[in-house]
Design a protein around this motif. Structure first.
Motif, PDB file in Angstrom:
ATOM      1  N   ALA A  35       3.877  -4.214  -3.818  1.00 14.87           N
ATOM      2  CA  ALA A  35       2.925  -3.857  -2.759  1.00 14.87           C
ATOM      3  C   ALA A  35       3.326  -4.487  -1.431  1.00 14.87           C
ATOM      4  O   ALA A  35       3.258  -3.844  -0.376  1.00 14.87           O
ATOM      5  CB  ALA A  35       1.515  -4.279  -3.149  1.00 14.87           C
ATOM      6  N   ARG A 106      -4.317   3.498   1.281  1.00 13.65           N
ATOM      7  CA  ARG A 106      -3.589   4.227   0.239  1.00 13.65           C
ATOM      8  C   ARG A 106      -2.120   4.389   0.588  1.00 13.65           C
ATOM      9  O   ARG A 106      -1.309   4.697  -0.269  1.00 13.65           O
ATOM     10  CB  ARG A 106      -4.215   5.601   0.019  1.00 13.65           C
ATOM     11  CG  ARG A 106      -5.608   5.537  -0.511  1.00 13.65           C
ATOM     12  CD  ARG A 106      -5.580   5.300  -1.993  1.00 13.65           C
ATOM     13  NE  ARG A 106      -6.949   5.239  -2.493  1.00 13.65           N
ATOM     14  CZ  ARG A 106      -7.280   4.542  -3.533  1.00 13.65           C
ATOM     15  NH1 ARG A 106      -6.386   3.857  -4.182  1.00 13.65           N
ATOM     16  NH2 ARG A 106      -8.526   4.509  -3.938  1.00 13.65           N
ATOM     17  N   ASP A 109       0.861   2.922  -1.424  1.00 18.12           N
ATOM     18  CA  ASP A 109       1.431   3.569  -2.598  1.00 18.12           C
ATOM     19  C   ASP A 109       2.678   4.377  -2.264  1.00 18.12           C
ATOM     20  O   ASP A 109       3.477   4.678  -3.140  1.00 18.12           O
ATOM     21  CB  ASP A 109       0.398   4.488  -3.261  1.00 18.12           C
ATOM     22  CG  ASP A 109      -0.746   3.709  -3.871  1.00 18.12           C
ATOM     23  OD1 ASP A 109      -0.534   2.531  -4.202  1.00 18.12           O
ATOM     24  OD2 ASP A 109      -1.836   4.277  -4.022  1.00 18.12           O
TER      25      ASP A 109
END
Length: 128
Positions: A35, A106, A109
């Motif tokens: 991440a 988001r 991702d």
């Protein structure tokens, strides 16, 4: 006197819980690194990883102190249900972290956006 089966059962539960904790931490470490690396362009990954490592170290410093304070406070409460204060504190921390994670975009991702070297040079020249 303590029953032999009780001692064995305690050790089995202790070893299984530690194995679960270690496996979970290993999986979470990999996920967090992915991440962090997806959150920025390659030019800034070193800085971002440095800041992330520093914040993680700060958390490892603060967590035992905070939990120790809550634990000692729960022992001095002298009220009914004091044994649940520590678990409530940990649950509140977990819920707070879940709320923070839920606010992450988001876009993390997606694969990281790459910046060409030519674009970086233009940005640097424009800053001067």
């Amino acid at each position: 006197m303590v029953d032999e089966d009780d001692v064995v059962a305690r050790w089995v539960v202790l070893l299984l819980s530690q194995a679960l904790k270690i496996c979970t931490l290993a999986l979470l470490f990999t996920t967090i690194i992915m991440a962090v690396n997806n959150s920025c362009v390659n030019a800034f990954k070193a800085r971002v990883n440095g800041v992330a490592t520093s914040v993680a170290a700060l958390g490892r410093i603060i967590a035992p102190v905070a939990c120790g304070v809550v634990y000692s406070w729960s022992l001095r409460m002298g009220e009914r249900g004091q044994q649940y204060v520590v678990f409530g504190f940990v649950a509140a921390c977990a819920a707070g972290l879940r709320a923070l994670v839920g606010r992450l975009p988001r876009a993390l991702d997606d694969a990281p956006r790459e910046v060409d070297d030519a674009e970086e040079e233009e940005d640097e020249e424009g800053d001067e």
